[in-house]
Design a protein around this motif. Structure first.
Motif, PDB file in Angstrom:
ATOM      1  N   SER A   1     -44.724 -63.259  89.750  1.00 37.97           N
ATOM      2  CA  SER A   1     -43.306 -63.011  90.048  1.00 37.97           C
ATOM      3  C   SER A   1     -42.719 -64.284  90.651  1.00 37.97           C
ATOM      4  O   SER A   1     -43.449 -65.094  91.227  1.00 37.97           O
ATOM      5  N   PRO A   2     -41.393 -64.485  90.526  1.00 40.72           N
ATOM      6  CA  PRO A   2     -40.782 -65.694  91.117  1.00 40.72           C
ATOM      7  C   PRO A   2     -41.079 -65.814  92.616  1.00 40.72           C
ATOM      8  O   PRO A   2     -41.375 -66.905  93.107  1.00 40.72           O
ATOM      9  N   GLN A   3     -41.016 -64.692  93.336  1.00 37.19           N
ATOM     10  CA  GLN A   3     -41.216 -64.734  94.792  1.00 37.19           C
ATOM     11  C   GLN A   3     -42.656 -65.136  95.125  1.00 37.19           C
ATOM     12  O   GLN A   3     -42.896 -65.938  96.019  1.00 37.19           O
ATOM     13  N   ARG A   4     -43.588 -64.543  94.387  1.00 40.74           N
ATOM     14  CA  ARG A   4     -44.999 -64.836  94.662  1.00 40.74           C
ATOM     15  C   ARG A   4     -45.285 -66.294  94.318  1.00 40.74           C
ATOM     16  O   ARG A   4     -45.983 -66.998  95.059  1.00 40.74           O
ATOM     17  N   HIS A   5     -44.759 -66.767  93.188  1.00 42.90           N
ATOM     18  CA  HIS A   5     -44.905 -68.180  92.825  1.00 42.90           C
ATOM     19  C   HIS A   5     -44.437 -69.082  93.972  1.00 42.90           C
ATOM     20  O   HIS A   5     -45.139 -70.001  94.391  1.00 42.90           O
ATOM     21  N   ASP A   6     -43.247 -68.810  94.484  1.00 38.30           N
ATOM     22  CA  ASP A   6     -42.673 -69.696  95.510  1.00 38.30           C
ATOM     23  C   ASP A   6     -43.499 -69.678  96.792  1.00 38.30           C
ATOM     24  O   ASP A   6     -43.643 -70.697  97.467  1.00 38.30           O
ATOM     25  N   ARG A   7     -44.039 -68.494  97.122  1.00 40.64           N
ATOM     26  CA  ARG A   7     -44.860 -68.404  98.323  1.00 40.64           C
ATOM     27  C   ARG A   7     -46.174 -69.185  98.128  1.00 40.64           C
ATOM     28  O   ARG A   7     -46.596 -69.935  99.015  1.00 40.64           O
ATOM     29  N   LEU A   8     -46.800 -69.018  96.968  1.00 36.47           N
ATOM     30  CA  LEU A   8     -48.096 -69.677  96.749  1.00 36.47           C
ATOM     31  C   LEU A   8     -47.940 -71.199  96.660  1.00 36.47           C
ATOM     32  O   LEU A   8     -48.728 -71.943  97.244  1.00 36.47           O
TER      33      LEU A   8
ATOM     34  N   ASP B   1     -25.746 -60.397  79.659  1.00 36.32           N
ATOM     35  CA  ASP B   1     -26.778 -59.772  78.827  1.00 36.32           C
ATOM     36  C   ASP B   1     -27.608 -60.806  78.062  1.00 36.32           C
ATOM     37  O   ASP B   1     -28.457 -60.449  77.255  1.00 36.32           O
ATOM     38  N   ARG B   2     -27.335 -62.086  78.315  1.00 30.39           N
ATOM     39  CA  ARG B   2     -28.176 -63.111  77.693  1.00 30.39           C
ATOM     40  C   ARG B   2     -29.465 -63.350  78.490  1.00 30.39           C
ATOM     41  O   ARG B   2     -30.323 -64.128  78.079  1.00 30.39           O
ATOM     42  N   LEU B   3     -29.583 -62.709  79.642  1.00 29.41           N
ATOM     43  CA  LEU B   3     -30.718 -62.947  80.529  1.00 29.41           C
ATOM     44  C   LEU B   3     -32.060 -62.598  79.878  1.00 29.41           C
ATOM     45  O   LEU B   3     -33.103 -63.146  80.246  1.00 29.41           O
ATOM     46  N   ASP B   4     -32.012 -61.674  78.868  1.00 31.90           N
ATOM     47  CA  ASP B   4     -33.277 -61.290  78.218  1.00 31.90           C
ATOM     48  C   ASP B   4     -33.951 -62.463  77.518  1.00 31.90           C
ATOM     49  O   ASP B   4     -35.140 -62.436  77.256  1.00 31.90           O
ATOM     50  N   ARG B   5     -33.160 -63.530  77.204  1.00 31.73           N
ATOM     51  CA  ARG B   5     -33.742 -64.682  76.493  1.00 31.73           C
ATOM     52  C   ARG B   5     -34.266 -65.764  77.437  1.00 31.73           C
ATOM     53  O   ARG B   5     -34.717 -66.805  76.991  1.00 31.73           O
ATOM     54  N   TYR B   6     -34.211 -65.531  78.734  1.00 33.52           N
ATOM     55  CA  TYR B   6     -34.635 -66.550  79.708  1.00 33.52           C
ATOM     56  C   TYR B   6     -36.035 -66.226  80.262  1.00 33.52           C
ATOM     57  O   TYR B   6     -36.260 -65.156  80.822  1.00 33.52           O
ATOM     58  N   VAL B   7     -36.952 -67.161  80.095  1.00 29.60           N
ATOM     59  CA  VAL B   7     -38.321 -67.021  80.607  1.00 29.60           C
ATOM     60  C   VAL B   7     -38.557 -68.164  81.602  1.00 29.60           C
ATOM     61  O   VAL B   7     -38.895 -69.280  81.207  1.00 29.60           O
ATOM     62  N   PRO B   8     -38.361 -67.927  82.895  1.00 28.54           N
ATOM     63  CA  PRO B   8     -38.531 -69.014  83.870  1.00 28.54           C
ATOM     64  C   PRO B   8     -39.975 -69.523  83.851  1.00 28.54           C
ATOM     65  O   PRO B   8     -40.912 -68.742  83.703  1.00 28.54           O
ATOM     66  N   GLY B   9     -40.127 -70.855  84.008  1.00 26.66           N
ATOM     67  CA  GLY B   9     -41.474 -71.437  83.953  1.00 26.66           C
ATOM     68  C   GLY B   9     -41.660 -72.580  84.932  1.00 26.66           C
ATOM     69  O   GLY B   9     -40.688 -73.122  85.470  1.00 26.66           O
TER      70      GLY B   9
ATOM     71  N   GLY C   1     -34.606 -68.955  93.670  1.00 25.88           N
ATOM     72  CA  GLY C   1     -33.185 -69.282  93.734  1.00 25.88           C
ATOM     73  C   GLY C   1     -32.587 -69.502  92.362  1.00 25.88           C
ATOM     74  O   GLY C   1     -31.481 -69.029  92.064  1.00 25.88           O
ATOM     75  N   ILE C   2     -33.319 -70.184  91.494  1.00 27.82           N
ATOM     76  CA  ILE C   2     -32.819 -70.470  90.148  1.00 27.82           C
ATOM     77  C   ILE C   2     -32.689 -69.182  89.337  1.00 27.82           C
ATOM     78  O   ILE C   2     -31.680 -68.954  88.655  1.00 27.82           O
ATOM     79  N   VAL C   3     -33.700 -68.317  89.441  1.00 28.93           N
ATOM     80  CA  VAL C   3     -33.661 -67.056  88.690  1.00 28.93           C
ATOM     81  C   VAL C   3     -32.466 -66.221  89.141  1.00 28.93           C
ATOM     82  O   VAL C   3     -31.735 -65.650  88.320  1.00 28.93           O
ATOM     83  N   THR C   4     -32.223 -66.156  90.439  1.00 30.20           N
ATOM     84  CA  THR C   4     -31.085 -65.392  90.973  1.00 30.20           C
ATOM     85  C   THR C   4     -29.765 -65.970  90.475  1.00 30.20           C
ATOM     86  O   THR C   4     -28.860 -65.227  90.058  1.00 30.20           O
ATOM     87  N   GLU C   5     -29.668 -67.291  90.502  1.00 37.71           N
ATOM     88  CA  GLU C   5     -28.427 -67.937  90.081  1.00 37.71           C
ATOM     89  C   GLU C   5     -28.175 -67.723  88.582  1.00 37.71           C
ATOM     90  O   GLU C   5     -27.047 -67.417  88.164  1.00 37.71           O
ATOM     91  N   VAL C   6     -29.221 -67.851  87.774  1.00 34.57           N
ATOM     92  CA  VAL C   6     -29.061 -67.629  86.333  1.00 34.57           C
ATOM     93  C   VAL C   6     -28.646 -66.178  86.085  1.00 34.57           C
ATOM     94  O   VAL C   6     -27.731 -65.905  85.298  1.00 34.57           O
ATOM     95  N   ALA C   7     -29.302 -65.242  86.775  1.00 31.14           N
ATOM     96  CA  ALA C   7     -28.995 -63.818  86.575  1.00 31.14           C
ATOM     97  C   ALA C   7     -27.523 -63.524  86.874  1.00 31.14           C
ATOM     98  O   ALA C   7     -26.903 -62.681  86.212  1.00 31.14           O
ATOM     99  N   GLY C   8     -26.980 -64.237  87.847  1.00 32.77           N
ATOM    100  CA  GLY C   8     -25.585 -64.020  88.219  1.00 32.77           C
ATOM    101  C   GLY C   8     -24.591 -64.511  87.183  1.00 32.77           C
ATOM    102  O   GLY C   8     -23.417 -64.138  87.220  1.00 32.77           O
ATOM    103  N   HIS C   9     -25.041 -65.352  86.262  1.00 28.81           N
ATOM    104  CA  HIS C   9     -24.107 -65.942  85.298  1.00 28.81           C
ATOM    105  C   HIS C   9     -24.457 -65.691  83.831  1.00 28.81           C
ATOM    106  O   HIS C   9     -23.658 -66.008  82.951  1.00 28.81           O
ATOM    107  N   ALA C  10     -25.644 -65.178  83.562  1.00 25.47           N
ATOM    108  CA  ALA C  10     -26.073 -65.095  82.165  1.00 25.47           C
ATOM    109  C   ALA C  10     -25.672 -63.797  81.486  1.00 25.47           C
ATOM    110  O   ALA C  10     -25.686 -63.698  80.264  1.00 25.47           O
TER     111      ALA C  10
END
Lengths: 367, 367
Positions: free
Chosen positions: A177-184, A114-122, A103-112
């Protein structure tokens, strides 16, 4: 895109609660300069008492000269804070510490943009039942698994930067991947929390009618309900953010319980025993895996139960310059003898074994 | 009926597995002569290696001159062995160690006739995930709750004898009716086991499709699945013997899970948070209760993380002649500082606090 991996010399931590301040402490230990900011100035002030960071007057002030920005706010504020950080500093890499990612990755992508390349979710997979900067410690991140869930837009050099930062803090980066992380994590983190809270909640209700019930609560019950002491607000946010995966995991757990319940009710002893045998085999495989902290070993030593017995064994190890990472008395000794489990760095096992044997002990390596 | 409480000088243990042999070891430590018998001569022979008992050639031989007989066989054999013991020795008191009581008490009552007055049903609430006499230890019974469930026919003097025996072994006798015992252990012992096994079982199935799942399994998951390594045969027998109470407890647990699942799915964050807050409060009350062992206190002390730091604190307490009952490092120190939880006898808190303060420590009493 940057082709070389950026260095991390100046870190900004946005959100200086237990996790944010623990990251600051571990970063300061690694020689990185840290500035911290929190929406609540009291929390930021409390975090400075760790001696690891300087409090900034604003988010913009905190990030102004940072190479790396870690967002460690409560989950509902993470996406907006990541976007604000990407805008406030046009060159720094931004990562976050939220325990749910999609959810966070999707929300950031919607607002960032071309700055999205600098975001590394962790997601640093450490923590404790406690919250607040006063409970922060480098131990919270020491040797933990720290998941990185880069998006398709993430610059690989930025991902390498965050991976190197994680390793500099003594943790272990793992890519999913974000999806796999959330499932695990729904299975191995969120479901155990739900199972523990539900068990404690049920026992508390029963206690009203059976006041002796907790008198009989021995080690097993305590193990299973330890997580129930976790932060209610934090968990409400985590479960809400991952509600679909958590719901699916709870359903599968209920299926297992119903099936075991039917086997027990039908007196299908052979089926019950087989279910237990399979789970036991799986648990023993898990025990054989390296603990989340790699690089340590456990020695079991028998000691007499008398004043000074622990002093003698710890003094013996001190003489050998062996650092004790953890020490646990396995069965509380009331008389007779006690068993002690000593955790030492794997590289210290030989030295520890030698110095203990010289001291008249008979250490057995357990793990 | 005997009016004075019989002494226990000679003990017979029938069934020399982990529990039976642990009782033998604790009894021998208390100066009681022990004879042991097991249906499997290999198991009896292995039990003699503990140095605490002499192996008898037969059940009759084992019990011939005993004052007290403890039946510690697998559950399906307990009732028949109790009846055999009551017949083979016409004066001794007989108790047992089965973890489910109602069915066994009923079965013994149906066959013991007027010998029932000498039977004091019992349940030492200790144990471990391990089985077999080679894993026996006095620690298994040290300071545990040991439930006695006398019947209407039980001679009070015999009950006092078993109570005194339990105390001589360092455990704490607690009296409950067989029915109440079975209902309470369904919640605090059998349900946690079912919850733990079901969680491990589910994760093992998921692992087939998601091989990385256990990589993310941190401390919480390990806590919740530790019990899953328990003996499958033993647990199949326990759950079968207590199937009605266990079934009812599982149903109530599933109700809690379904309700929490609905709250999460409906995004009822306030309800989820309230459920978690109530469970947290209950868990903190449990933590504040005396551990199964009464009469102890826990002091928290901060120590620097360096070789010799534990040696200094344990030496400080040794100088004050304070016996450390348990010691746990709360966060494994890799750098910085460590927190130590020291368990001492409640009567030693003042002495421990003084001697620690003199040594430059700042102890905080937690419980």
């Amino acid at each position: 895109m940057t082709s070389t991996t950026p260095d991390t010399r100046r870190l900004a931590v946005l959100g200086t609660g237990m996790i944010g301040t623990s990251i600051a402490i571990a970063a300061a230990r690694a020689g990185i300069a840290v500035r911290g900011w929190d929406l609540d100035p009291e929390v930021a002030r409390a975090a400075t008492r760790s001696g690891s960071l300087a409090a900034a007057a604003s988010l913009e002030d905190a990030v102004s000269d940072a190479d790396l920005i870690v967002v460690a706010t409560p989950i509902p504020a993470v996406a907006a804070t990541v976007v604000a950080a990407l805008h406030a500093n046009r060159t720094a890499t931004v990562t976050d510490a939220a325990s749910v990612k999609t959810g966070i990755v999707t929300e950031v992508a919607g607002h960032a943009g071309d700055r999205l390349d600098r975001y590394v979710p962790g997601h640093p997979m450490g923590g404790s039942e406690r919250s607040g900067p006063e409970h922060a410690s480098a131990h919270v991140v020491d040797a933990i698994v720290w998941v990185l869930t880069p998006t398709d837009a993430t610059d690989p050099a930025r991902e390498r930067q965050v991976g190197a930062f994680v390793e500099a803090l003594g943790a272990r980066p793992v890519r999913l991947s974000p999806q796999r992380h959330d499932r695990l994590v729904a299975f191995v983190s969120h479901l155990p929390q739900v199972a523990s809270t539900s068990l404690m909640s049920l026992a508390a209700v029963e206690e009203a009618g059976e006041p002796d019930i907790l008198l009989l609560a021995a080690g097993g019950f305590r193990d299973l309900t330890r997580l129930a002491a976790s932060n209610p607000r934090l968990w409400s946010e985590i479960l809400s953010a991952n509600r679909e995966e958590v719901g699916a995991a709870i359903d599968l757990y209920i299926d297992r319980l119903v099936s075991l319940r039917e086997e027990i009710a039908g007196d299908a002893a052979a089926s019950v025993e087989r279910t237990f045998a399979e789970a036991k085999a799986a648990r023993l495989r898990l025990a054989a895996k390296p603990q989340v902290r790699a690089g340590v070993a456990v020695l079991q030593v028998e000691i007499p139960d008398e004043p000074g017995a622990l002093a003698r064994i710890t003094a013996t190890l001190g003489r050998g310059a062996v650092n004790i990472e953890d020490l646990q008395i396995v069965h509380s000794p009331e008389g007779g003898r006690g068993l002690v489990h000593l955790t030492v760095a794997a590289g210290s096992v030989a030295a520890a074994t030698d110095v203990l044997a010289d001291g008249g002990y008979d250490p057995v390596r357990l793990a």
